[in-house]
Design a protein around this motif. Structure first.
Motif, short mmCIF file in Angstrom:
data_model
loop_
_atom_site.label_atom_id
_atom_site.label_comp_id
_atom_site.label_asym_id
_atom_site.label_seq_id
_atom_site.Cartn_x
_atom_site.Cartn_y
_atom_site.Cartn_z
N ILE A 163 -64.88 3.07 20.91
CA ILE A 163 -65.90 2.13 21.39
C ILE A 163 -66.43 1.36 20.18
CG2 ILE A 163 -68.17 1.93 22.46
CD1 ILE A 163 -67.59 4.44 24.03
N SER A 164 -66.37 0.04 20.27
CA SER A 164 -66.82 -0.82 19.19
C SER A 164 -68.04 -1.61 19.64
CB SER A 164 -65.69 -1.79 18.77
OG SER A 164 -66.13 -2.62 17.72
N TYR A 165 -69.01 -1.73 18.75
CA TYR A 165 -70.23 -2.46 19.08
C TYR A 165 -70.81 -3.07 17.80
CZ TYR A 165 -72.13 2.06 17.62
OH TYR A 165 -72.40 3.20 16.93
N VAL A 166 -71.67 -4.06 17.99
CA VAL A 166 -72.26 -4.80 16.87
C VAL A 166 -73.71 -4.38 16.71
CG1 VAL A 166 -72.85 -7.08 15.96
CG2 VAL A 166 -70.70 -6.74 17.21
N ILE A 167 -74.12 -4.15 15.48
CA ILE A 167 -75.50 -3.81 15.19
C ILE A 167 -76.06 -4.80 14.18
CG2 ILE A 167 -75.07 -1.35 15.61
CD1 ILE A 167 -75.27 -0.98 12.54
N GLU A 168 -77.34 -4.91 14.16
CA GLU A 168 -78.01 -5.71 13.14
C GLU A 168 -78.32 -4.79 11.97
OE1 GLU A 168 -81.76 -8.84 12.77
OE2 GLU A 168 -81.76 -7.30 14.33
N SER A 169 -77.59 -4.94 10.91
CA SER A 169 -77.72 -4.01 9.78
C SER A 169 -78.80 -4.43 8.77
CB SER A 169 -76.38 -3.88 9.05
OG SER A 169 -75.95 -5.15 8.56
N ALA A 170 -79.15 -5.69 8.77
CA ALA A 170 -80.19 -6.15 7.82
C ALA A 170 -80.91 -7.34 8.41
CB ALA A 170 -79.57 -6.52 6.48
N PHE A 171 -82.19 -7.46 8.07
CA PHE A 171 -83.00 -8.58 8.56
C PHE A 171 -83.95 -8.98 7.45
CE2 PHE A 171 -86.86 -10.11 10.81
CZ PHE A 171 -86.31 -11.23 11.40
N GLN A 172 -83.70 -10.14 6.87
CA GLN A 172 -84.56 -10.63 5.80
C GLN A 172 -85.47 -11.70 6.37
OE1 GLN A 172 -82.54 -12.50 2.52
NE2 GLN A 172 -84.27 -12.18 1.10
N ASP A 173 -86.68 -11.36 6.58
CA ASP A 173 -87.64 -12.25 7.23
C ASP A 173 -88.55 -12.87 6.17
OD1 ASP A 173 -89.23 -13.63 8.92
OD2 ASP A 173 -90.16 -11.86 9.87
N LEU A 174 -88.26 -14.11 5.82
CA LEU A 174 -89.09 -14.82 4.84
C LEU A 174 -90.01 -15.82 5.51
CD1 LEU A 174 -86.39 -15.50 2.10
CD2 LEU A 174 -88.01 -13.59 2.27
N THR A 175 -90.18 -15.69 6.79
CA THR A 175 -91.04 -16.60 7.53
C THR A 175 -92.42 -16.68 6.88
OG1 THR A 175 -89.86 -16.03 9.56
CG2 THR A 175 -92.01 -17.10 9.78
N GLY A 176 -92.90 -17.90 6.71
CA GLY A 176 -94.19 -18.05 6.07
C GLY A 176 -94.89 -19.33 6.51
N VAL A 177 -96.08 -19.51 6.02
CA VAL A 177 -96.88 -20.72 6.29
C VAL A 177 -96.53 -21.77 5.24
CG1 VAL A 177 -99.19 -21.64 6.52
CG2 VAL A 177 -98.71 -19.29 7.27
N VAL A 178 -96.24 -23.00 5.68
CA VAL A 178 -95.82 -24.06 4.74
C VAL A 178 -96.69 -25.31 4.94
CG1 VAL A 178 -93.44 -23.22 4.65
CG2 VAL A 178 -94.10 -24.91 6.37
N LEU A 179 -96.72 -26.12 3.88
CA LEU A 179 -97.44 -27.40 3.94
C LEU A 179 -96.54 -28.45 4.56
CD1 LEU A 179 -99.00 -27.36 0.35
CD2 LEU A 179 -100.18 -26.88 2.52
N GLU A 180 -97.15 -29.54 4.89
CA GLU A 180 -96.36 -30.66 5.42
C GLU A 180 -95.36 -31.11 4.36
OE1 GLU A 180 -96.98 -35.10 7.36
OE2 GLU A 180 -98.72 -33.94 6.66
N LYS A 181 -94.16 -31.29 4.77
CA LYS A 181 -93.04 -31.65 3.91
C LYS A 181 -92.72 -30.54 2.92
CE LYS A 181 -93.75 -36.67 4.10
NZ LYS A 181 -93.91 -37.92 3.30
#
Length: 320
Positions: A163-181
């Protein structure tokens, strides 16, 4: 008096013959009873002969004492054995007290005539062989540990060897608050393919055709037992399988498990309870999953339930 002596000797011979009949394992109980009945008839004839001569002797001597040669009548409802009738007969008593007599000793215990029911496995002369045991239906099975692990896991079917399946092995979340442009941080995730081999669990039994014919319920019992054997091995593989063919990879052999905080050495109720709660917290805080089952050995659960504080009070309010 030669007739009396001969009768007494014949009675002694009858006693010996009776003993031989009782000891003869080649005879059935019915055959033994037939022979003993014949001896009993002969005994009566000899007793009558002795009684006749003793009565004549009393008449000649002017004695008026009642005859002792006759066998005492058995109380109503009592069945006496051949040996008991010999011992209680007047001829036997007369023979014991006579100057020219022989001792007749007959022992016949637990015979059919005495109405005693010994064990079924009794030997020759025992009525237990005629008593059939009461047979209770079904088979009393051995007991084993209750199976629980398979019921806690999701189940499905497959026709493949893996049985083969896909997993999410890593998640790099750099989501942040940014200024205009302003620069927008990147979110990265890594996917990986995992594969689990399908294991095979099997067993075999070799009953005979006669076994199925003689015990109809055995077929269903054997089928259930074979299925149970597979379920037991499945339980072990789901927990402890090494992943090396032909075994599957069990839960305790998976990567990413939390480090054990309690070992069997020096286990106490407090250590067990704290260890379980620490693992629950680790799953919630690190893996972000909510535990929904705890698998625990009965002896470890006993340690927890019987744990006491410094005042001698059970932590869980007592086991009963």
């Amino acid at each position: 008096m030669s007739a009396v002596i001969e009768a007494k000797r014949s009675m002694a011979d009858l006693g010996n013959k009776a003993q031989e009949v009782l000891k003869d394992a080649s005879l059935t109980n019915a055959e033994k009873k037939t022979r003993l009945d014949a001896y009993q008839a002969d005994l009566k004839g000899f007793s009558d002969t002795i009684a006749l001569h003793e009565q004549a002797a009393r008449l000649i001597g002017g004695a008026e004492a009642p005859a002792e040669a006759e066998v005492k009548a058995a109380p109503k409802g009592e069945t006496r054995s051949f040996a008991k009738q010999v011992i209680e007969s007047g001829a036997y008593k007369s023979m014991l007290s006579g100057a020219h007599g022989a001792t007749v000793e007959v022992k016949a215990a637990a015979t059919i005539d005495e109405g005693i029911i010994p064990a079924f496995s009794g030997g020759a002369g025992l009525a237990g062989q005629l008593v059939a045991p009461q047979l209770l239906p079904g088979i009393v099975p051995l007991k084993f540990q209750k199976l629980t692990v398979a019921d806690l896991l999701a189940q499905g079917t497959t026709s493949s060897s893996s049985i083969s399946y896909v997993i999410e092995s890593a998640f790099q979340d750099l989501t942040g608050v940014v200024l205009e442009k302003g620069a927008i941080p990147q979110l990265d995730l890594t996917l990986a393919r995992r594969q689990d081999n399908v294991g095979k669990i099997a067993n075999i039994a070799k009953p005979t055709v006669e076994m199925f014919q003689d015990a109809e319920q055995f077929k269903a019992y054997l089928e259930n037992r074979m299925v149970f054997g597979i379920q037991r091995k499945e339980e072990d593989q789901l927990l402890n399988g090494t992943g090396t063919a032909p075994q599957v990879t069990g839960i305790l052999q998976r990567s990413g498990l939390a480090t054990a905080v309690v070992t069997a050495a020096g286990l106490t109720a407090v250590k067990a309870m704290e260890g379980i709660f620490n693992q629950i917290t680790a799953l919630r805080a690190v893996s972000f999953v909510e535990p929904d089952a705890i698998v625990i050995h009965p002896t470890d659960w006993q340690t927890i339930r019987l744990g006491k504080d410094s005042q001698g009070q059970y932590y869980g309010g007592g086991p009963f």
